[in-house]
Design a protein around this motif. Structure first.
Motif, mmCIF file in Angstrom:
data_model
loop_
_atom_site.group_PDB
_atom_site.id
_atom_site.type_symbol
_atom_site.label_atom_id
_atom_site.label_comp_id
_atom_site.label_asym_id
_atom_site.label_seq_id
_atom_site.Cartn_x
_atom_site.Cartn_y
_atom_site.Cartn_z
ATOM 1 N N PRO A 262 41.031 42.579 41.920
ATOM 2 C CA PRO A 262 40.978 41.930 40.603
ATOM 3 C C PRO A 262 40.426 42.823 39.498
ATOM 4 C CG PRO A 262 40.155 40.457 42.321
ATOM 5 C CD PRO A 262 40.328 41.803 42.955
ATOM 6 N N GLU A 263 39.412 43.640 39.825
ATOM 7 C CA GLU A 263 38.786 44.467 38.798
ATOM 8 C C GLU A 263 39.695 45.610 38.329
ATOM 9 O OE1 GLU A 263 35.638 42.630 41.372
ATOM 10 O OE2 GLU A 263 37.509 43.739 41.698
ATOM 11 N N LEU A 264 40.706 45.957 39.123
ATOM 12 C CA LEU A 264 41.599 47.056 38.769
ATOM 13 C C LEU A 264 42.899 46.574 38.125
ATOM 14 C CD1 LEU A 264 41.354 49.324 41.963
ATOM 15 C CD2 LEU A 264 40.248 49.684 39.745
ATOM 16 N N LYS A 265 43.208 45.279 38.278
ATOM 17 C CA LYS A 265 44.542 44.802 37.914
ATOM 18 C C LYS A 265 44.848 44.981 36.431
ATOM 19 C CE LYS A 265 47.718 41.143 39.091
ATOM 20 N NZ LYS A 265 47.923 39.868 39.803
ATOM 21 N N ALA A 266 43.915 44.597 35.554
ATOM 22 C CA ALA A 266 44.168 44.702 34.112
ATOM 23 C C ALA A 266 44.389 46.156 33.707
ATOM 24 C CB ALA A 266 43.007 44.102 33.332
ATOM 25 N N THR A 267 43.600 47.074 34.292
ATOM 26 C CA THR A 267 43.779 48.489 33.977
ATOM 27 C C THR A 267 45.145 48.984 34.429
ATOM 28 O OG1 THR A 267 41.394 48.830 34.254
ATOM 29 C CG2 THR A 267 42.790 50.785 34.295
ATOM 30 N N LEU A 268 45.562 48.566 35.603
ATOM 31 C CA LEU A 268 46.861 48.976 36.120
ATOM 32 C C LEU A 268 48.002 48.420 35.263
ATOM 33 C CD1 LEU A 268 46.128 48.474 39.912
ATOM 34 C CD2 LEU A 268 46.761 50.636 38.848
ATOM 35 N N GLN A 269 47.874 47.154 34.835
ATOM 36 C CA GLN A 269 48.943 46.529 34.056
ATOM 37 C C GLN A 269 49.087 47.127 32.662
ATOM 38 O OE1 GLN A 269 47.541 42.515 34.539
ATOM 39 N NE2 GLN A 269 49.091 42.035 36.097
ATOM 40 N N SER A 270 48.069 47.827 32.209
ATOM 41 C CA SER A 270 48.154 48.482 30.899
ATOM 42 C C SER A 270 48.432 49.976 31.011
ATOM 43 C CB SER A 270 46.848 48.271 30.117
ATOM 44 O OG SER A 270 45.751 48.847 30.804
ATOM 45 N N PHE B 102 55.697 41.834 41.846
ATOM 46 C CA PHE B 102 55.122 40.508 41.602
ATOM 47 C C PHE B 102 53.679 40.635 41.140
ATOM 48 C CE2 PHE B 102 52.602 36.904 43.130
ATOM 49 C CZ PHE B 102 53.246 35.859 42.472
ATOM 50 N N HIS B 103 52.861 41.402 41.861
ATOM 51 C CA HIS B 103 51.445 41.525 41.500
ATOM 52 C C HIS B 103 51.273 42.263 40.166
ATOM 53 C CE1 HIS B 103 49.773 39.730 45.054
ATOM 54 N NE2 HIS B 103 50.405 40.559 45.859
ATOM 55 N N TYR B 104 52.149 43.227 39.886
ATOM 56 C CA TYR B 104 52.021 43.982 38.643
ATOM 57 C C TYR B 104 52.332 43.101 37.433
ATOM 58 C CZ TYR B 104 52.626 47.572 35.110
ATOM 59 O OH TYR B 104 52.508 48.321 33.967
ATOM 60 N N THR B 105 53.283 42.198 37.552
ATOM 61 C CA THR B 105 53.717 41.385 36.401
ATOM 62 C C THR B 105 53.071 40.001 36.368
ATOM 63 O OG1 THR B 105 55.634 40.579 37.655
ATOM 64 C CG2 THR B 105 55.938 42.553 36.307
ATOM 65 N N TYR B 106 52.374 39.613 37.413
ATOM 66 C CA TYR B 106 51.877 38.239 37.520
ATOM 67 C C TYR B 106 50.888 37.909 36.404
ATOM 68 C CZ TYR B 106 49.800 34.029 39.531
ATOM 69 O OH TYR B 106 49.342 32.743 39.727
ATOM 70 N N GLN B 107 51.217 36.857 35.639
ATOM 71 C CA GLN B 107 50.361 36.352 34.560
ATOM 72 C C GLN B 107 49.945 37.451 33.578
ATOM 73 O OE1 GLN B 107 47.113 34.221 36.432
ATOM 74 N NE2 GLN B 107 48.351 32.383 36.710
ATOM 75 N N SER B 108 50.823 38.384 33.335
ATOM 76 C CA SER B 108 50.509 39.480 32.413
ATOM 77 C C SER B 108 51.732 39.794 31.559
ATOM 78 C CB SER B 108 50.073 40.737 33.183
ATOM 79 O OG SER B 108 49.945 41.840 32.297
ATOM 80 N N GLU B 109 51.681 39.424 30.295
ATOM 81 C CA GLU B 109 52.764 39.787 29.385
ATOM 82 C C GLU B 109 52.816 41.297 29.187
ATOM 83 O OE1 GLU B 109 53.126 37.638 25.766
ATOM 84 O OE2 GLU B 109 52.401 35.745 26.619
ATOM 85 N N GLU B 110 51.639 41.942 29.205
ATOM 86 C CA GLU B 110 51.591 43.389 29.048
ATOM 87 C C GLU B 110 52.275 44.086 30.207
ATOM 88 O OE1 GLU B 110 48.334 46.774 27.693
ATOM 89 O OE2 GLU B 110 47.645 44.962 28.736
ATOM 90 N N GLY B 111 52.020 43.585 31.432
ATOM 91 C CA GLY B 111 52.667 44.168 32.603
ATOM 92 C C GLY B 111 54.181 43.978 32.570
ATOM 93 N N LYS B 112 54.631 42.788 32.204
ATOM 94 C CA LYS B 112 56.072 42.522 32.124
ATOM 95 C C LYS B 112 56.722 43.400 31.056
ATOM 96 C CE LYS B 112 55.801 37.659 33.620
ATOM 97 N NZ LYS B 112 54.355 37.531 33.811
#
Length: 691
Positions: A142-150, A208-218
């Motif tokens: 969880p702590e890495l997901k936002a950084t990865l999605q951006s 799925f995990h990269y785009t999940y609930q993230s408009e930035e990731g999508k």
């Protein structure tokens, strides 16, 4: 012993830190759990930007990066309580500080598979497995997901593995293209590297995990997939790859089962989750791409292939996964967007095997009958609702043919007793199609009956069941014409059209009805209404022939009921229980209809003056009856009010087979739901509640 073990681990870490390939392999395969932090630091020291080689040279030394990837996966899966001390930093902070280097190594190794030098398929599988597994492991923190999605590097990596095609088949990469043996030289004699067949597509899971609930990731993924930098181009590419992946998975279902049902069901569910996540954005470019590339057809074909491949002894839970996937499809069809593609979307599902899958649902024995019975009932009713649009009806009739439906399953279904819910639901689906829709299509084809929506035109008596010419006027046949504004009202002549515009106030209705017309593939226009009017005529004929007149008489004698002509036959395709073979029309008074429409602010497309004229024509004409039908389209309930001329013999007995539609009108009410697809989500919640 403990001191000797500690000394061996420290020696292993020392040699691994120096870059010994053999010791790096030992470290990743025999991970020292209690030394997770120092072992991770050793691994990361070899995955920095400074140590990154050119893509072409990566293939010369795959052992080191793959061993490092495996070691990081093991580290991320190790519970902190097993290794962390009070003064140690959290593992994710160490990885975050070196994330660009790790991602760059993953991307470089992945891109090496596109080198000009051919790479053995086993090596491609090994690289993809390592890259995908570590990508998924990082995204699971969880702590890495936002950084990865951006991260632009992460977006490039995810885009690469999403559209990567197998050098062996030329299709989207999947791990079960052939069974694997141990790979010599990539392990140790005591711990050889073996990749067993697996149907869990890590590519799908990573996306799925990269785009999940993230408009930035999508958004980042679509930009990386784009050929010209536009969202529309990226959306096109994404949906094309998704369709290709669905086709690849369908092929796997039809081949020898080198995979497990549980793994494959997970991939099916995850792929649906990815598409649903993008559709939830309601991005016009993505909706356009989604509706343009027949993804619905390919995904339905995937579900059909999966259901057909199931082992009868172990299918109960997997059939529920397939049912959930079909519910997703129903919800996707109902998403507002390009309006004319709604019936086209349903036709894709029918072509992909929706009716066959529905039969498979019914034929199986379920442990939770109540839940599955309601779910199948909802699906069957949904299909029936859309069947009263001509193009969908034709597709369904083809889908019910012996060449498309498993006749053995159908025979088994009909061997069950008449009261069995599965048999009743199949009859509820098929009977209205055969008994009403087929006749309705026959009557309405080519507008042979020449209806006229001018309610003051009473001088026609052409029977729908005959194929004669239109009534003659001045030596010329009447030419059917439709309103050029709404394309829903139909007239026999210019004179009737002008009279209806002013006298019946069609000008008040036209602007509302026009909202539901599009020129490319009209959903709600004159040809659809002609079909629905013909269905109402056929339902009236059948019900009157089956003894409804007697029930009408009994109804009219109760309370303050008025004369027989004040009753409306209401053929309701929405609210009737799905287990009834063919819904019997219920009775509704014209006064009830008047109050419903005039007072309801949600009503669109029916003016008060037109309603009053319709009611007046049914009471004063003496031989005109009103029949009301309700038809479903997405979250719209379409009401069609038909005027039928009835024929009574000299003995006072009506001949229902001669009842003929003269014309009618229609309007649409929007269901009062909190948000699009709420009715599907409520049904899904009911299903999960019983699990």
């Amino acid at each position: 012993m403990r001191n000797k073990e500690n000394q061996e681990i420290e020696t292993l870490l020392k040699h691994a830190r120096l870059g010994s390939e053999e010791h790096l392999r030992q470290l990743s395969l025999r991970w020292p759990i209690k030394y997770t932090i120092p072992a991770t630091l050793v691994i990361i020291s070899h995955l920095t930007l400074e140590t990154l080689p050119p893509p072409a040279s990566v293939c010369d030394d795959l052992k080191r990066p793959l061993a490092c990837f495996h070691g990081l996966v093991v580290a991320l899966k190790t519970p902190p309580a097993r290794y962390q001390k009070n003064n140690d930093p959290p593992l994710w902070t160490i990885i975050q500080d070196n994330l660009d280097g790790i991602l760059s190594w993953l991307l470089t190794c992945a891109q090496a598979m596109e080198a000009s030098i051919p790479i053995p398929h086993e090596i491609v599988q090994l690289i993809m497995c390592g890259v995908q597994r570590l990508s998924c492991a990082l995204l699971a923190v969880p702590e890495l997901k936002a950084t990865l999605q951006s991260s632009s590097i992460a977006a490039t990596l995810i885009a690469f593995i999403w559209r990567f095609t197998s050098p062996q088949s030329g299709l989207p990469f999947y791990l079960v293209e052939q069974p694997l043996q141990s790979l010599e030289g990539l392990g140790t004699p005591d711990h050889p590297v073996v990749l067993p067949p697996s149907s869990t597509d890590s590519t799908i899971r990573a996306v799925f995990h990269y785009t999940y609930q993230s408009e930035e990731g999508k958004g980042g993924l679509l930009r990386q997939l784009s050929r010209d930098g536009s969202v529309a181009s990226g959306a096109d590419e994404f949906v094309l790859v998704a369709s290709a992946r669905a086709q690849r998975m369908a092929q796997l279902c039809q081949s020898e089962p080198l995979w497990s049902y549980s793994d494959f069901a997970e991939s099916l569910d995850t792929l649906g989750g990815i598409i649903g996540g993008f559709l939830s954005l309601r991005e016009p470019s993505f909706l356009q791409a989604f509706r343009s590339h027949e993804f619905l057809y390919h995904f339905m074909l995937l579900i059909h292939s999966f259901v057909r491949s199931l082992d009868p002894g172990t299918i109960s839970v997997f059939l529920m996964v397939a049912r959930e996937a079909v519910m997703n499809l129903q919800e996707w069809v109902d998403i507002p967007g390009v309006a004319e593609t709604t019936t086209k979307a349903v036709r894709q599902l029918i072509k992909g095997g929706l009716l066959s899958v529905y039969l498979s649902f019914l034929i199986q024995k379920q442990s939770m009958l109540g839940t599955f019975e309601r779910a199948c009932g909802d699906l069957g009713q949904w299909i029936v609702n859309y069947s009263f649009y001509p193009s969908v009806h034709i597709a369904i009739m083809d889908g019910l043919s012996p060449s498309r439906i498993d006749q053995k399953q159908l025979l088994e279904l009909f061997k069950r007793n008449d009261g069995h819910w599965t048999r009743q639901q199949w009859v509820a689906l098929s009977c209205p199609l055969y008994s009403l829709g087929r006749q309705g299509l026959k009557y309405s084809k080519g507008n042979a009956f020449g209806i006229c929506d001018n309610i003051f035109h009473f001088d026609r008596s052409l029977d729908l069941s005959t194929s004669g010419a239109h009534p003659q006027e001045d030596g010329k046949a009447h030419m059917s014409r439709e309103c050029s504004g709404c394309h829903m009202s139909i007239y026999c002549s210019k004179e009737c059209q002008l009279e209806d515009w002013k006298r019946s106030r069609h000008q008040d209705d036209c602007v509302h009805l026009a909202k539901f017309y599009t020129p490319r593939e009209p959903l709600l226009h004159s040809s659809t209404r002609m079909f629905q009017l013909a269905v109402l005529q056929e339902s009236y004929r059948r019900c009157m022939k089956d003894g409804v007149p007697e029930s009408l008489k009994q109804k009219s004698d109760v309370g303050d009921s008025g004369p027989l002509s004040e009753l409306i036959i209401c053929f309701n395709f929405i609210d009737s229980p799905a287990i009834r073979p063919e819904s019997t029309p219920t009775l509704k008074r014209t006064s009830e209809l008047s109050k419903l429409v005039i007072s309801d602010s949600a009503a669109q497309g029916l003016s008060k003056r037109r309603l009053e004229g319709l009611l007046k024509s049914s009471t004063e004409g003496g031989n005109v009856q009103l029949v009301e039908g309700r038809f479903k389209l997405r979250e719209l309930t379409r009401y069609v009010l038909a005027r039928l001329r009835i024929f009574v013999g000299d003995d006072g007995t009506e001949n229902p087979e001669l009842a003929t539609v003269l014309g009618g009108t229609s309007w649409d009410l929007v269901e009062q739901l909190s948000e699009p697809g709420a009715h599907r989500r409520k049904a899904r919640e009911r299903m999960y509640a019983a699990l």
